[in-house]
Structures are given as structure tokens and as C-alpha cells.
Scaffold this active site. Structure first.
Site, PDB file in Angstrom:
ATOM      1  N   HIS A  55       0.339  -1.117   0.104  1.00  0.00           N
ATOM      2  CA  HIS A  55       0.182  -0.653  -0.334  1.00  0.00           C
ATOM      3  C   HIS A  55       1.012   1.332  -0.165  1.00  0.00           C
ATOM      4  CE1 HIS A  55      -3.060  -2.571   0.636  1.00  0.00           C
ATOM      5  NE2 HIS A  55      -2.689  -3.462   1.567  1.00  0.00           N
ATOM      6  N   SER A  78       2.160  -0.363  -5.744  1.00  0.00           N
ATOM      7  CA  SER A  78       0.927  -0.733  -4.243  1.00  0.00           C
ATOM      8  C   SER A  78       0.412  -1.940  -4.196  1.00  0.00           C
ATOM      9  CB  SER A  78       0.025   0.292  -4.342  1.00  0.00           C
ATOM     10  OG  SER A  78      -0.585   0.676  -3.163  1.00  0.00           O
ATOM     11  N   SER A  83      -5.499   1.700  -2.349  1.00  0.00           N
ATOM     12  CA  SER A  83      -4.866   1.921  -1.910  1.00  0.00           C
ATOM     13  C   SER A  83      -3.746   3.441  -1.365  1.00  0.00           C
ATOM     14  CB  SER A  83      -4.471   0.949  -0.719  1.00  0.00           C
ATOM     15  OG  SER A  83      -3.274   0.049  -1.776  1.00  0.00           O
ATOM     16  N   ASP A 132       3.386  -7.548   0.098  1.00  0.00           N
ATOM     17  CA  ASP A 132       2.562  -7.421   0.876  1.00  0.00           C
ATOM     18  C   ASP A 132       0.983  -7.979   0.515  1.00  0.00           C
ATOM     19  OD1 ASP A 132       0.437  -7.126   2.677  1.00  0.00           O
ATOM     20  OD2 ASP A 132       0.628  -5.085   2.882  1.00  0.00           O
ATOM     21  N   GLU A 194       4.384  -9.150   4.900  1.00  0.00           N
ATOM     22  CA  GLU A 194       3.420  -8.889   5.462  1.00  0.00           C
ATOM     23  C   GLU A 194       2.204  -9.353   6.264  1.00  0.00           C
ATOM     24  OE1 GLU A 194       4.757  -5.052   7.023  1.00  0.00           O
ATOM     25  OE2 GLU A 194       2.621  -4.707   7.098  1.00  0.00           O
ATOM     26  N   ASN A 219       4.675 -11.507   9.656  1.00  0.00           N
ATOM     27  CA  ASN A 219       2.807 -10.439   9.973  1.00  0.00           C
ATOM     28  C   ASN A 219       3.532 -11.962  10.816  1.00  0.00           C
ATOM     29  OD1 ASN A 219       0.398 -10.804   9.690  1.00  0.00           O
ATOM     30  ND2 ASN A 219       0.075 -12.983  10.032  1.00  0.00           N
ATOM     31  N   LYS A 224       4.090  -7.698  15.010  1.00  0.00           N
ATOM     32  CA  LYS A 224       3.286  -7.350  13.932  1.00  0.00           C
ATOM     33  C   LYS A 224       1.805  -7.704  14.046  1.00  0.00           C
ATOM     34  CE  LYS A 224       1.725  -7.466   9.472  1.00  0.00           C
ATOM     35  NZ  LYS A 224       0.012  -8.159   9.183  1.00  0.00           N
ATOM     36  N   ASP A 228      -0.357  -4.287  14.711  1.00  0.00           N
ATOM     37  CA  ASP A 228      -0.786  -3.815  13.410  1.00  0.00           C
ATOM     38  C   ASP A 228      -2.150  -4.588  12.898  1.00  0.00           C
ATOM     39  OD1 ASP A 228      -0.994  -3.944  10.428  1.00  0.00           O
ATOM     40  OD2 ASP A 228       0.308  -3.853   9.620  1.00  0.00           O
ATOM     41  N   ASN A 229      -2.448  -5.987  13.477  1.00  0.00           N
ATOM     42  CA  ASN A 229      -3.712  -6.481  12.950  1.00  0.00           C
ATOM     43  C   ASN A 229      -4.135  -5.971  14.318  1.00  0.00           C
ATOM     44  OD1 ASN A 229      -1.445  -7.537  11.566  1.00  0.00           O
ATOM     45  ND2 ASN A 229      -2.753  -9.618  11.186  1.00  0.00           N
ATOM     46  N   CYS A 233      -6.206  -2.048  12.879  1.00  0.00           N
ATOM     47  CA  CYS A 233      -7.566  -2.634  12.741  1.00  0.00           C
ATOM     48  C   CYS A 233      -8.558  -1.502  13.794  1.00  0.00           C
ATOM     49  CB  CYS A 233      -8.389  -3.457  12.662  1.00  0.00           C
ATOM     50  SG  CYS A 233      -7.199  -4.435  10.700  1.00  0.00           S
ATOM     51  N   HIS A 339      -7.416  -8.841   3.686  1.00  0.00           N
ATOM     52  CA  HIS A 339      -6.730  -8.904   3.041  1.00  0.00           C
ATOM     53  C   HIS A 339      -7.484  -9.157   1.242  1.00  0.00           C
ATOM     54  CE1 HIS A 339      -3.062  -7.689   0.821  1.00  0.00           C
ATOM     55  NE2 HIS A 339      -2.894  -8.499  -0.148  1.00  0.00           N
ATOM     56  N   HIS A 391      -3.536   1.960   8.289  1.00  0.00           N
ATOM     57  CA  HIS A 391      -2.874   2.139  10.108  1.00  0.00           C
ATOM     58  C   HIS A 391      -2.299   3.393  10.454  1.00  0.00           C
ATOM     59  CE1 HIS A 391      -4.821  -1.489  10.296  1.00  0.00           C
ATOM     60  NE2 HIS A 391      -4.080  -2.204  10.505  1.00  0.00           N
ATOM     61  N   SER A 399       5.749  -2.375  12.082  1.00  0.00           N
ATOM     62  CA  SER A 399       5.739  -3.909  11.685  1.00  0.00           C
ATOM     63  C   SER A 399       6.373  -3.472  10.076  1.00  0.00           C
ATOM     64  CB  SER A 399       4.138  -3.588  10.397  1.00  0.00           C
ATOM     65  OG  SER A 399       3.189  -3.544  11.219  1.00  0.00           O
ATOM     66  N   GLN A 403       9.859  -4.868   9.000  1.00  0.00           N
ATOM     67  CA  GLN A 403       9.887  -5.598   7.000  1.00  0.00           C
ATOM     68  C   GLN A 403      11.778  -5.341   7.246  1.00  0.00           C
ATOM     69  OE1 GLN A 403       8.845  -6.605   4.597  1.00  0.00           O
ATOM     70  NE2 GLN A 403       6.608  -7.128   4.859  1.00  0.00           N
TER      71      GLN A 403
HETATM   72  P1  NAI Z   1      -6.233 -14.573  11.898  1.00  0.00           P
HETATM   73  O1  NAI Z   1      -6.411 -16.124  10.956  1.00  0.00           O
HETATM   74  O2  NAI Z   1      -6.043 -14.732  13.096  1.00  0.00           O
HETATM   75  O3  NAI Z   1      -7.998 -14.859  11.621  1.00  0.00           O
HETATM   76  C1  NAI Z   1      -9.070 -15.023  10.880  1.00  0.00           C
HETATM   77  C2  NAI Z   1     -10.008 -15.377  11.514  1.00  0.00           C
HETATM   78  O4  NAI Z   1     -10.975 -15.713  10.566  1.00  0.00           O
HETATM   79  C3  NAI Z   1      -9.819 -17.122  12.430  1.00  0.00           C
HETATM   80  O5  NAI Z   1     -10.007 -17.072  13.783  1.00  0.00           O
HETATM   81  C4  NAI Z   1     -10.688 -18.292  11.685  1.00  0.00           C
HETATM   82  O6  NAI Z   1     -10.679 -19.042  12.380  1.00  0.00           O
HETATM   83  C5  NAI Z   1     -12.353 -17.107  11.121  1.00  0.00           C
HETATM   84  N1  NAI Z   1     -12.263 -17.388   9.940  1.00  0.00           N
HETATM   85  C6  NAI Z   1     -12.130 -18.397   8.684  1.00  0.00           C
HETATM   86  N2  NAI Z   1     -12.646 -19.100   7.915  1.00  0.00           N
HETATM   87  C7  NAI Z   1     -14.583 -18.118   8.819  1.00  0.00           C
HETATM   88  C8  NAI Z   1     -15.729 -18.196   8.257  1.00  0.00           C
HETATM   89  N3  NAI Z   1     -15.923 -19.134   7.719  1.00  0.00           N
HETATM   90  N4  NAI Z   1     -16.670 -17.990   9.328  1.00  0.00           N
HETATM   91  C9  NAI Z   1     -15.670 -17.346  10.405  1.00  0.00           C
HETATM   92  N5  NAI Z   1     -14.713 -17.255  10.701  1.00  0.00           N
HETATM   93  C10 NAI Z   1     -14.044 -17.544   9.709  1.00  0.00           C
HETATM   94  O7  NAI Z   1      -5.644 -13.374  10.321  1.00  0.00           O
HETATM   95  P2  NAI Z   1      -6.002 -11.887  11.078  1.00  0.00           P
HETATM   96  O8  NAI Z   1      -4.314 -11.352  10.959  1.00  0.00           O
HETATM   97  O9  NAI Z   1      -7.223 -11.906  11.490  1.00  0.00           O
HETATM   98  O10 NAI Z   1      -6.304 -11.554   9.380  1.00  0.00           O
HETATM   99  C11 NAI Z   1      -7.323 -11.659   8.800  1.00  0.00           C
HETATM  100  C12 NAI Z   1      -6.997 -10.677   7.071  1.00  0.00           C
HETATM  101  O11 NAI Z   1      -6.994  -9.408   7.405  1.00  0.00           O
HETATM  102  C13 NAI Z   1      -5.926 -11.524   6.161  1.00  0.00           C
HETATM  103  O12 NAI Z   1      -6.484 -11.511   4.829  1.00  0.00           O
HETATM  104  C14 NAI Z   1      -4.957 -10.460   6.754  1.00  0.00           C
HETATM  105  O13 NAI Z   1      -3.960 -10.520   5.225  1.00  0.00           O
HETATM  106  C15 NAI Z   1      -5.698  -9.130   6.653  1.00  0.00           C
HETATM  107  N6  NAI Z   1      -5.498  -8.227   6.847  1.00  0.00           N
HETATM  108  C16 NAI Z   1      -5.509  -6.896   6.847  1.00  0.00           C
HETATM  109  C17 NAI Z   1      -5.144  -5.834   7.528  1.00  0.00           C
HETATM  110  C18 NAI Z   1      -5.765  -4.403   7.116  1.00  0.00           C
HETATM  111  O14 NAI Z   1      -5.266  -3.227   7.241  1.00  0.00           O
HETATM  112  N7  NAI Z   1      -7.351  -4.139   6.368  1.00  0.00           N
HETATM  113  C19 NAI Z   1      -4.040  -5.768   8.298  1.00  0.00           C
HETATM  114  C20 NAI Z   1      -3.492  -7.094   8.534  1.00  0.00           C
HETATM  115  C21 NAI Z   1      -4.002  -8.346   8.227  1.00  0.00           C
END
Ligand code: NAI
Length: 470
Positions: A55, A78, A83, A132, A194, A219, A224, A228-229, A233, A339, A391, A399, A403
């Protein structure tokens, strides 16, 4: 082939605004700034060609300038079509760093930008990649597989509009130069990834024996994903929904799908504004955590008709289906902070009989034949980066310190690393945290030798066993 372009951004007149915000961000990014102070003189990345796909925000500008301070030759794109902060991209382009990014790219433009970022003068590819979500890693791998005669990806039926774009790009490059990707990958020595979704892709390639280079999973540094997550968020989700809709959060029923790190931060974000939270989960441990936090936990179907705001945080596909959206309460808001945009069935919504009305870019109202309407933010892509600015700097400093340390480690030890996926040692994780304490006035307690001995650690750390979960 033609010399690569110097840069492509939306508007160079935004550069001085971008520079002012970069100056402010530097004050909030003590980790990156102390890494500069410590390593810049030694130029540990002197001349190393680094491609970044992350991003293109103000915070990322500080990361780019840190890598450049350590000597690197950087090109950037990006990792999401919405983003980029155009003033950040302009400020980076102005310094002579080739950056290919603007807010609101088409999918063709997005993959063109990625391609530009990894094409260095002289038909060379990157030596190192900052990824990322894994799109640069994906493109190089698919290109190399194709040139080795594996046509399964390009000849397969595209699973999405985006996959079709990647197939076309690969075929076009193949027609121009049948050895392009082999040349690009030739001096590639490592990637630092990332995010959760990109890390899943890396482990998957590793399992299938397809991974080409050593990778550091940034990650899963504690500093991180547990910051960050979670705390990122917590601040940026509400920001995204607010800037998009100005809706009152207090009293609304918000449904958080997935209670991992992002889900936990997202739930806190909306609860902090008075929303009543419902969580959906598949994992009994996370479901129990949500319940213990005081949230109702149920299925998505069970929330239809009462949920006002839906947020997907799973990194998984088809979480909110078209049928779910049809049954939602009138005026419900639907968004994703995971993501990729496949958490919500956007393709089906867009090809349905619902009438789409643009309120403003990244905010759309869909009206169903029965008169009910829902709002979809950022076209189903990450709402915090599409509708707000991602963020804040302080958390991104954690984070991006990881990196930068990952890039330094992978490069320095490039002849020692075997292909695989690694995490940074706990000592460095603790170091990243330490670099952020002074800025916020945290005073640490020092263990006495007796105490250190009693709990079986050294006075200087690491303070926890690898199994500890924070
Ligand atoms: P995580 O693996 O810690 O959490 C995902 C959760 O979703 C798990 O607890 C899992 O059991 C649950 N899950 C899976 N399938 C499901 C379903 N069908 N129904 C309900 N729950 C379900 O992953 P994390 O770190 O929380 O990341 C989640 C996403 O967010 C990833 O795609 C990651 O890349 C992205 N992300 C986005 C950020 C942003 O700024 N927008 C920052 C960091 C990560």
C-alpha cells in the site's frame, strides 16, 4: 526491451503536501528512524535492487526512504487498487524513486504497475522483494513456471476477473520474451511478507515444493500481527466506515466475521463507538474468546434482518454470499477488512438484478428488486485503506521495522538461508518493541539476576519461550 518508466503517479503537484506528511510520520515512526540511525552509515543494502508491493501510503513512504537510506535501489507499486495515497506516491516519485501507484487503478493498471515495479533497467529483476499479500511473489512464480513449460495456470479457467488479467499479462510477456521471468528471477534472493494472506500463500507454495526463494514471514512477528492487525484495525476500521458513510455507530448492531487478530481489533473498534457486536467464527477457541469478551457469537444467517454493519475479517472466501446480502436489513452497510475482496461475493452482486448507484468513489448503494438497499464500501476491498488512510504511523513503524530487519537479515545471510519460510528471532521482535517505548513514555522494569534466574531467562531477554502466545 524499452527502458523502464521513471514513475507513474496521479498528480505530481501533490508532492509537497506528501512531503509535509512524511515529515510528520517520521516523528511517529521511532523504530524505522532508529534503524536508519544505526545502519545507514554501513550501507548494508548498497545497490540491492528491491521491489516493493505494499500500500503506497505515507507510512510506506517512510519505509521506502529507510530502505534507500540503507543503500537500496527501490522500485514500488501498491498492493491494492484503492490504497494509494496520491500525495505519498508523488512525494516518493519526486525523490527519483520509481513508483507506480495511484488511487483507483483498474485491475489491468494494477498488474501493469506491479510489472513495472519489478522490472529494473537492463531487463533485471529484483534481488529482494517486500510483499504484502504476495502478488509480486505470485507473478514471478507463475511466470517462471510458465517458461518452464507449465501452462496449467494460463490455460486454466480463470477463477475471477483478476485471474484473467494475470493470465493475459503472462501470455503477453511470454510472446515478447520467452525467457523474461527466468531472467527476472535469476538474482532473486528473498522475500519478506507483510500479511496473513500472503503468508498463507508462501506456506502453500513451500508445501507444494514450488517456492523459489527464502521468505521471512513478517506477519507472525509478535510486534506485527499482535499490533498492526489488532490495534491498527482498532483505529482504522471505524475511520474507514465513518469517512465513507458518516453513519452513527452508537446503538447499531455490527457483525464481525472472524475473530482472529483483525477481527479482535475490528470488534474493539466498533464497540468503542457504542455499537453492539455480534461475532461469527468457525474456530471454537476464537469463538470462546469472543464470548468471554462479552460478544454474542452466532452464525451469519442468524444475524440477517438485525445486523446494521457487516465487516469480514477472515482472509477466507464467500463469507458474505449474495443470498446473505439479499436478506439483509434495509440500509445495511457491508465491508471487508481482510486482504482480498473475495470475502464478499462481489462478482455475484455486480452481475445480479440489484441496481448499483455510486454515492461517491468507494461507496456504492445496491437496491434489490424488493426495494431494500445495502451500501458496499471500497467495492469489497480493504475498507480501512480504500475509504480511509490505513493504520496510523506509530503502529506501522512496528510492522515496517520488522520488514526492514527481515530485508537486512535475508540479504546479509543470503548464502546461508535455504529455501523456506522463516520468522525473525524473538530477540529482534523484542528489540522492535523496545524501539517504540520511549516515544510513549514507557518505563521498563529490569530483572534482577536472581529474578532472571528464577524464571529461567537472561536479564537482557528473550523473556519468553517460543510457545508463549502473548
Ligand atoms: P487470523 O487467521 O488471525 O483470523 C482469521 C479468523 O477468521 C480465524 O480466527 C478463522 O477461524 C476465522 N474464519 C475463517 N473462516 C471463517 C468463516 N467462514 N466464518 C467465520 N470466521 C472464519 O487472520 P488475521 O491476521 O486476523 O487476518 C485476517 C485478514 O486480514 C487476512 O486476509 C489478512 O491478510 C488481513 N489483514 C488486513 C489488514 C488491514 O489493515 N486491512 C491488516 C492485517 C491483516
Amino acid at each position: 526491451t524499452a527502458a523502464p518508466l521513471p514513475y507513474k503517479v496521479a498528480d505530481m503537484s501533490l508532492a509537497s503536501w506528501g512531503r509535509k506528511e512524511i515529515d510528520i510520520a517520521e516523528q511517529e515512526m521511532p523504530g524505522l528512524m532508529s534503524i536508519r540511525a544505526k545502519y545507514a552509515a554501513g550501507q548494508p543494502l548498497a545497490g540491492v535492487r528491491i521491489t516493493g508491493s505494499l500500500h503506497m501510503t505515507i507510512q510506506t513512504a517512510v519505509l521506502i526512504e529507510t530502505l534507500k537510506d540503507l543503500g537500496a535501489d527501490v522500485r514500488w507499486a501498491s498492493c491494492n487498487i484503492f490504497s494509494t495515497q496520491d500525495h505519498a506516491a508523488a512525494a516518493i516519485a519526486e525523490t527519483g524513486t520509481p513508483v507506480f501507484a495511484w488511487k483507483g487503478e483498474t485491475l489491468e493498471e494494477y498488474w501493469w504497475c506491479t510489472y513495472q515495479a519489478l522490472t529494473f533497467p537492463g531487463d533485471k529483476g529484483p534481488q529482494m522483494v517486500v510483499d504484502d499479500g504476495g502478488d509480486v511473489t505470485l507473478l514471478i512464480h507463475k511466470g517462471v513456471e510458465l517458461e518452464a513449460g507449465d501452462r496449467s495456470f494460463v490455460d486454466g479457467k480463470a477463477g475471477s476477473e483478476e485471474e484473467a488479467v494475470i493470465q493475459q499479462l503472462l501470455l503477453k510477456v511470454l510472446a515478447e520474451d520467452p525467457q523474461h521471468w527466468t531472467k527476472v528471477a535469476k538474482e532473486w534472493r528473498g522475500v519478506s511478507e507483510e500479511t496473513t494472506t500472503g503468508v498463507h500463500r508462501l506456506y502453500d507454495m513451500m508445501k507444494k515444493g514450488k517456492l523459489l526463494v527464502p521468505a521471512i514471514n513478517v506477519n507472525d512477528s509478535v510486534t506485527k500481527s499482535k499490533f498492526d492487525n489488532l490495534y491498527g484495525c482498532k483505529e482504522s476500521l471505524a475511520d474507514g466506515i465513518k469517512r465513507a458513510t458518516d453513519v452513527m455507530m452508537g446503538g447499531k448492531v455490527a457483525v464481525i466475521c472472524g475473530y482472529g487478530d483483525v477481527g479482535k481489533g475490528s470488534a474493539q473498534s466498533l464497540r468503542g463507538m457504542g455499537a453492539r457486536i455480534i461475532v461469527t467464527e468457525v474456530d471454537p477457541i476464537n469463538a470462546l474468546q469472543a464470548a468471554m469478551e462479552g460478544f454474542e457469537v452466532t452464525t451469519l444467517e442468524d444475524t440477517l434482518g438485525r445486523g446494521d454493519i457487516y465487516v469480514t475479517c477472515t482472509g477466507n472466501v464467500d463469507i458474505i454470499t449474495f443470498e446473505h446480502m439479499q436478506k439483509m436489513k434495509d440500509q445495511a452497510i457491508v465491508c471487508n477488512i481482510g486482504h482480498f475482496d473475495n470475502e464478499i461475493q462481489m462478482d455475484r452482486l455486480n452481475t445480479s438484478d440489484a441496481i448499483k448507484l455510486e454515492i461517491k468513489p468507494q461507496v456504492h448503494k445496491y437496491t434489490f428488486p424488493n426495494g431494500n438497499a445495502i451500501f458496499v464500501l471500497a467495492e469489497g476491498r480493504l475498507v480501512n485503506l480504500g475509504c480511509a488512510t490505513g493504520h496510523p504511523s506509530f503502529v506501522m513503524s512496528n510492522s515496517f521495522s520488522n520488514q526492514t530487519l527481515a530485508q537486512l537479515d535475508l540479504w546479509e545471510n543470503r548464502d546461508k538461508y535455504a529455501v523456506g519460510v522463516y520468522v525473525l528471532p524473538k530477540k529482534l521482535d523484542e528489540e522492535v518493541a523496545r524501539l517504540h517505548l520511549e516515544k510513549i513514555g514507557v518505563k521498563l522494569t529490569t530483572l534482577s539476576p536472581k529474578q532472571a534466574d528464577y524464571i529461567g531467562v537472561s536479564v537482557e531477554g528473550p523473556y519468553k519461550a517460543e510457545t508463549y502466545r502473548y
